[in-house]
Scaffold this motif. Structure first.
Motif, short mmCIF file in Angstrom:
data_model
loop_
_atom_site.label_atom_id
_atom_site.label_comp_id
_atom_site.label_asym_id
_atom_site.label_seq_id
_atom_site.Cartn_x
_atom_site.Cartn_y
_atom_site.Cartn_z
N SER A 218 0.83 -1.21 0.00
CA SER A 218 0.00 0.00 0.00
C SER A 218 0.86 1.25 0.00
CB SER A 218 -0.94 0.01 1.21
OG SER A 218 -0.22 -0.11 2.41
N ILE A 219 0.25 2.32 -0.52
CA ILE A 219 0.85 3.63 -0.35
C ILE A 219 0.09 4.32 0.78
CG2 ILE A 219 1.64 3.84 -2.73
CD1 ILE A 219 -0.79 5.49 -3.38
N LYS A 220 0.65 5.43 1.28
CA LYS A 220 -0.01 6.11 2.39
C LYS A 220 -1.29 6.79 1.91
CE LYS A 220 3.94 6.97 5.42
NZ LYS A 220 3.73 5.81 6.29
N THR A 221 -2.29 6.82 2.78
CA THR A 221 -3.50 7.59 2.49
C THR A 221 -3.71 8.60 3.61
OG1 THR A 221 -4.94 6.03 3.62
CG2 THR A 221 -4.64 5.71 1.25
N GLU A 222 -4.42 9.66 3.28
CA GLU A 222 -4.62 10.75 4.23
C GLU A 222 -6.11 11.10 4.27
OE1 GLU A 222 -1.79 14.34 4.76
OE2 GLU A 222 -3.36 15.03 3.38
N PHE A 223 -6.64 11.23 5.48
CA PHE A 223 -8.03 11.63 5.66
C PHE A 223 -8.17 13.13 5.40
CE2 PHE A 223 -11.48 13.23 8.37
CZ PHE A 223 -12.52 12.43 7.96
N ARG A 224 -9.09 13.50 4.52
CA ARG A 224 -9.31 14.92 4.22
C ARG A 224 -10.80 15.21 4.18
NH1 ARG A 224 -5.31 16.19 -0.94
NH2 ARG A 224 -3.34 15.74 0.13
N MET A 225 -11.22 16.33 4.80
CA MET A 225 -12.60 16.80 4.64
C MET A 225 -12.61 17.77 3.47
SD MET A 225 -14.75 15.44 6.82
CE MET A 225 -16.14 16.51 7.09
N GLN A 226 -13.33 17.40 2.41
CA GLN A 226 -13.42 18.27 1.23
C GLN A 226 -14.88 18.67 1.04
OE1 GLN A 226 -11.61 15.93 -1.90
NE2 GLN A 226 -9.60 16.84 -1.55
N ASP A 227 -15.18 19.95 1.17
CA ASP A 227 -16.57 20.43 1.04
C ASP A 227 -17.51 19.61 1.92
OD1 ASP A 227 -15.56 22.13 -0.91
OD2 ASP A 227 -15.92 20.64 -2.49
N ASN A 228 -17.10 19.44 3.18
CA ASN A 228 -17.94 18.72 4.14
C ASN A 228 -18.11 17.23 3.81
OD1 ASN A 228 -18.95 19.42 6.63
ND2 ASN A 228 -21.08 19.34 5.90
#
Lengths: 336, 336
Positions: A218-228
């Motif tokens: 796996s590659i790294k993943t990042e949690f992001r809030m985009q437009d709610n």
């Protein structure tokens, strides 16, 4: 005399009855054989004997259902890995799709090599070039967008030799084996050097293995809030390489139990088979798929870039692993 | 008159019959109530209503079994986390056990603070001190040795307030909830900031959650062949922190599906609840356990070092998450 003739006659009747009964049993067995694509050779016998040993009530080697964990490598064990890994074919195709947005790739390796179809120059770019290729084609989007890209590609891409979709180039004997183990209370896991998010979109449909039972690189993943809206964004950074000594680590991380059966085909699976079979417990199964069939598939082992089988093949005889000879042991390779 | 009296009488009999039937139904319901430790408040109603909505055949919100993934935080959601996290109590006890082999600890922080019972000095050592404490006590042995250390410690350690083994300080209403969800075709996962190998040795027995459904923080492990025996060795290096924005990442890595229900109790669970409930799908359940019962357990939220509930509590009313009031919603906290 009369009595003796009667005896002979009744004995003959008895023999016929026994033969008839045997024929009936054989026919019933053939009808219910869970591994119809396997020839009746020592490999099939070893697998069936292991399963009966660990599942038979009262068997001294009985293992309770929750502990019946079986792990399968993917490339070369469950589906084809020649002429190149299927995920690499995906990456090469992605470079071609993305090239119009990157005019600089015409002069930059490893992209130039890919666009010119120069596999020698691509190989010369080494591991660094390969990692760059993977990061460029596998990162920079959300996990769900990547899933869609993979699904769409598999729907249209065709293997160069067999002219079939890659998801049809799964080994039918292994698909039967997965189902046979599950019918006997096993939980089947994929443990692959391939990308975890490259396999999950189709592994359930093709192998009956749900996403939570797929382990991979796996590659790294990042949690992001985009437009709610919450998303997971794929970053161009390696998270985990699920190959060689990484396989037992991945198994322990995601399953937390030691498997009792492991199936692989290359040196990348050596440590997974060691971890599974060399813990001192008697009833453990290690299996290597040996690619010996240049007519129906490919023949390769010690001298190949993709799926080299060398050290693991030497280890097999010492460790008592079953080596499946694809040509001799399999009635068919792919489903017609 | 006669006829009317008869009518009244039969009406009364009818009423009695109805009352008897209602009592019978109520009693049968009480007997089969899968959540007997929950009071009949809005929280219980919200949970039951969600489960009926996603499992009811023909329901517009029906979700197939394989997609019924429910995730549970552990500390403060399934078992106690005050006065300090149980895993931290484990680490402090380990320092005392290991101290004779480390005379230098008498003069070195954070060990000095632990040995002197000086929690203020320990807190002053900050995250760096805490990480050092965890690495010293959690690394430097094989995974199976660590499992034995954890199991032995839990067998003898006692909570300072309740004087009971920690594995008895699990919330009975949540244990019932886990079983209720599984009985309705859910797969239940633990998703905790705590150590994955700290939880796995007992999570199956205590919660009914098998090792492969436990997700947590981890240190790196390394595959080693020692005297022809394969082992996994625990290294003093952080691998993954399964907290806050790490929780959706851990869920995606290990499950590969988005949950449809999430249960937490602190700001560490905020992103997990967002990831679960804010994807646009209608039938999703987010639940926060609010510690409001200083008599039977503890009362805390915005002002605590362990399990702070602040941002997530503010988010709950906007997002429509169910906030469980432990004092009002739970008939009992622990099993007697």
């Amino acid at each position: 005399m009369f009595a003796i003739q009667d005896f002979i006659k009744s004995a003959r009747d008895g023999t016929l009855a026994v033969i008839a009964a045997l024929l009936f049993v054989a026919s019933a067995y053939a009808q219910s054989d869970p591994l119809p694509s396997w020839n009746d050779t020592a490999s099939k016998a070893a697998i069936v004997s292991f399963v009966e040993k660990v599942t038979g009530q009262g068997s001294p080697d009985f293992i309770p259902e929750p502990e019946r964990v079986a792990v399968f490598d993917n490339d070369g064990t469950l589906w084809v890995e020649h002429p190149i890994y299927i995920q690499l074919a995906f990456a090469l195709d992605r470079v071609k799709v993305l090239a119009p947005q990157h005019p600089e790739w015409k002069e930059t390796q490893p992209f130039k090599a890919v666009l010119e179809g120069d596999l020698k120059a691509l190989a010369a770019s080494g591991e660094k070039g390969l990692v760059e290729l993977i990061m460029t084609t596998h990162a920079g989007m959300t996990s769900s967008d990547f899933q869609k890209i993979v699904t769409d590609w598999l729907a249209s891409a065709r293997d160069p030799k067999f002219k079939r979709p890659y998801t049809e180039l799964v080994y039918q004997p292994m698909v039967e084996l997965l189902a046979y183990l599950r019918a006997n209370g096993f939980k089947t896991f994929i443990v692959s050097g391939g990308g975890i998010e490259f396999m999950r979109p189709w592994a359930e449909k093709v192998y009956g293995v749900p996403p939570e039972q797929v382990i991979g690189s796996s590659i790294k993943t990042e949690f992001r809030m985009q437009d709610n809206t919450p998303t997971l964004y794929r970053l161009p950074e390696v998270n985990f390489i699920d190959d060689k000594a990484g396989k037992p680590v991945g198994i322990n991380q995601q399953i937390g139990r030691r498997p009792i059966a492991a199936f692989g085909n290359s040196d990348g699976d050596l440590q997974m088979l060691q971890w599974t079979t060399m813990a001192g417990a008697p009833a453990r199964l290690g299996v290597l798929i040996h690619h010996t069939d240049s007519d129906r598939e490919y023949a390769y082992d010690r001298d190949t870039e993709f799926g080299r089988l060398d050290k693991a093949l030497d280890a097999a005889s010492i460790a008592g692993w079953t080596v499946v000879d694809m040509k001799a042991d399999w009635k068919q390779v792919f489903k017609d």
